[in-house]
Design an enzyme around this catalytic site. Sequence first.
Site, PDB file in Angstrom:
ATOM      1  N   ASP A  20       0.864  -1.181   0.000  1.00  0.00           N
ATOM      2  CA  ASP A  20       0.000   0.000   0.000  1.00  0.00           C
ATOM      3  C   ASP A  20       0.904   1.236   0.000  1.00  0.00           C
ATOM      4  O   ASP A  20       2.134   1.130   0.033  1.00  0.00           O
ATOM      5  CB  ASP A  20      -0.971  -0.021   1.195  1.00  0.00           C
ATOM      6  CG  ASP A  20      -2.201   0.848   0.934  1.00  0.00           C
ATOM      7  OD1 ASP A  20      -2.144   1.725   0.040  1.00  0.00           O
ATOM      8  OD2 ASP A  20      -3.221   0.672   1.621  1.00  0.00           O
ATOM      9  N   TYR A  21       0.279   2.382  -0.024  1.00  0.00           N
ATOM     10  CA  TYR A  21       0.959   3.677  -0.162  1.00  0.00           C
ATOM     11  C   TYR A  21       1.995   3.877   0.952  1.00  0.00           C
ATOM     12  O   TYR A  21       1.636   4.005   2.107  1.00  0.00           O
ATOM     13  CB  TYR A  21      -0.108   4.758  -0.065  1.00  0.00           C
ATOM     14  CG  TYR A  21       0.219   6.098  -0.667  1.00  0.00           C
ATOM     15  CD1 TYR A  21      -0.324   6.475  -1.892  1.00  0.00           C
ATOM     16  CD2 TYR A  21       1.025   7.011  -0.008  1.00  0.00           C
ATOM     17  CE1 TYR A  21      -0.063   7.713  -2.441  1.00  0.00           C
ATOM     18  CE2 TYR A  21       1.293   8.250  -0.549  1.00  0.00           C
ATOM     19  CZ  TYR A  21       0.742   8.605  -1.772  1.00  0.00           C
ATOM     20  OH  TYR A  21       0.995   9.840  -2.307  1.00  0.00           O
TER      21      TYR A  21
END
Length: 770
Positions: free
Chosen positions: A294-295
């Site tokens: 994820d980010y």
Amino acid sequence: MINTQMKRANSLFILLALVAINSSAQTKKTIPASQSKMDIFINSLLSKMTIDEKIGQLNLLTGGEATTGAAVSTDVESKIAKGNVGGIFSMTTPDKIRKTQEIAMKSRLKIPLIFGQDVIHGYKTTFPIPLALAASWDLSLIEKTARVAATEASADGLSWTFSPMVDIARDARWGRIAEGSGEDTYLGSQIAKVMVKGYQGDNLSKYNTIMACVKHFALYGAAEAGRDYNTTDMSLDRMYNDYLPPYKAALDAGAGSIMVSFNDINGVPATANKWLLTDVLRKQWGFKGFVVSDYTGVSELIDHGLGDLKTVSALSLKAGTDMDMVSEGFLSTLKQSLKEGKVTTAQIDNACRLILQAKYKLGLFEDPFRYCNEERAKKEILTPANIQFAREAATKTFVLLKNQNQTLPLKKSGTIALVGPLGNTKSNMPGTWSVNSDMNLVPSLLEGLKNVGGNNVKIVYSLGSNLTTDETLQINSTMFGREIPRDNRNEGELIKEAVQNASKADVVIAALGESSEMSGESSSRTDIGIPESQKRLLAALLKTGKPVVLVLFTGRPLAIKWESENVPAILNVWFGGIQTTNAIADVLFGDVNPSGKLPVTFPQNIGQVPIYYSHKNTGRPLPDGKWFTKFKSNYLDVSNEPLYPFGFGLSYTTFTYEGLKLSSNTLKPNQKITVTTTVTNTGKFAGEEIVQLYTRDLVGTSTRPVKELKGFQKIKLQPGESKMVTFNLTEEDLKFYTSDLKFVAEPGDFKVFVGPNVKDVKEADFKLVN
Ligand code: NOJ
């Protein structure tokens, strides 16, 4: 022109690679016959890549159109030109994507970029938020929303979506409950499958299909205390039986990629969790696609306390994370880690291969500009048919929670006082994570009511209350351009004006609840009620004695006990996409009969959370119908019952259920029993009913939930019409993971329940024998 040349150059490159491999295969005979064209192509490509180019493929950067973290990507173009980037997300339109892809096509090996985006509930044609879509229990409708989203997104340059989000969520405080399908494993798994099918179709390389990315692996929805990004600590029993199946269902349906969650799982954050990403995902489930963090999920491992950027990047790769979103930890440290022997070439090659395979499957090597077609973008996005479908889809998601004295539907005549902070906003209608919605195209509820109500209805709008009295809370709850203008008059004046308008009207529509950004990422709440100032407004409106309809906007189950006791009609409308207000009006005026059912339990109060129907019995269960009994599992101050049970939802018509018949009371392996009931529409409107089947495994080697959804059917009945509804039950339906993680059905006594929701059911008994 440039494109055609590049296309040709690329096809030539593929051809040469194939010829090279074929001729060497003929002479050396080293290539197994089983190697596919794709393997041959990728082996050849890998053999030409430098280590920097391989690591470059593992690097995912943001194009910056929407950001979900503090970090942003810089010098993106020069990194692409050097072959240091594998993909870009949050960049749209054929024009921008073409220009960016052209830079990649000038890099040494001309490896195309993959372009991703959070296409969560539709693209420009925005559909209801995922939790709302789940309330439709309509799998073909949900599949079609994903199909339309894929068609539009692929016409706008995209080939990859960060969806479906399949995290089971049972804690309404967690803002991201809005992005998933709710609390139930079975319903969530069915939805996960059809969404993947909708996005990917049966051929990923087609111009109008996109690759799905299942997220967030894993257990993200079980964050402690409902606080986003928080730790998860969970037994294997709960993991394997309740939380993991929807991810597996999506992967079994062919999802090409999976996104790792931010959270710590039993002491090891998912991004660096080898057990999760290798043992479960690859070895147990046989997943062949690629894994993206994820980010800044990789660099966040530093704050989790696992070491510096070099250490955590190596840990993530070794655990099974193939692509690093935004951290650039892989890009900046893996080469050094390789030199130091902390990672191996095989590990880098493996991750790189999986990403190249995804690009190959999408047809990007054949045509890097396959998804950049301005003509398609003009023709296929926001078509009248898509917009009409968005309206239809929204009507199917609303849940009628109460309708005393048939307050609804409303007549298309007389005066309506529309009141409340959600009554005249466009930007708050589509719902969280709708970055591609054009808010100017979204009618406000005031406009929707006028559109559908016609000229014989007079509608007078008043704000009545700000979203909340707390200005800071309002700012934090209306980010990303989803403002609700504040009125600086004092509360008394606002209420007075609304009450005056209400007193002159035939009916009051109170458009209250949450703003759209009160749910979604980083939008957890500890108070899950309607904000107090809005409740005071509602109380004042009720005092006028006029019939009041609460149109409830929410991205989560709300604690609305007082409202449910005092307001005659409540229509829960979630956030329904760009056509939601026309759809709300369709339902309020009776052009469409509501049919949605809750995919989440509504609690009586926040203290009951997490509350979900498929709980275990405990050794001290509360006797049926009792509230408090000393030394039983209960509360002193509130009953164990939810406010509205899972699966609940009313209609303008009424349905009765007659009989519950089993074809046999004994179920043998490889055989089935059929369960039948007859449902009759006993009211005056045609309507849809969602018939639900649950089972209970009464005795086993592990404790089992008091009820588990195992099937549902949505049927349509004209007034007076009856239908016999039949479900098949097999041994397969009764399987679960035992304490030693065997997936088996244990012979013994079972119960089966059928009804309109989890609570109001008829039951029968059967035995599973071997
Ligand atoms: C963070 C979110 O958790 C995830 O769902 C999303 O796909 C990425 N940001 C990219 O925007």
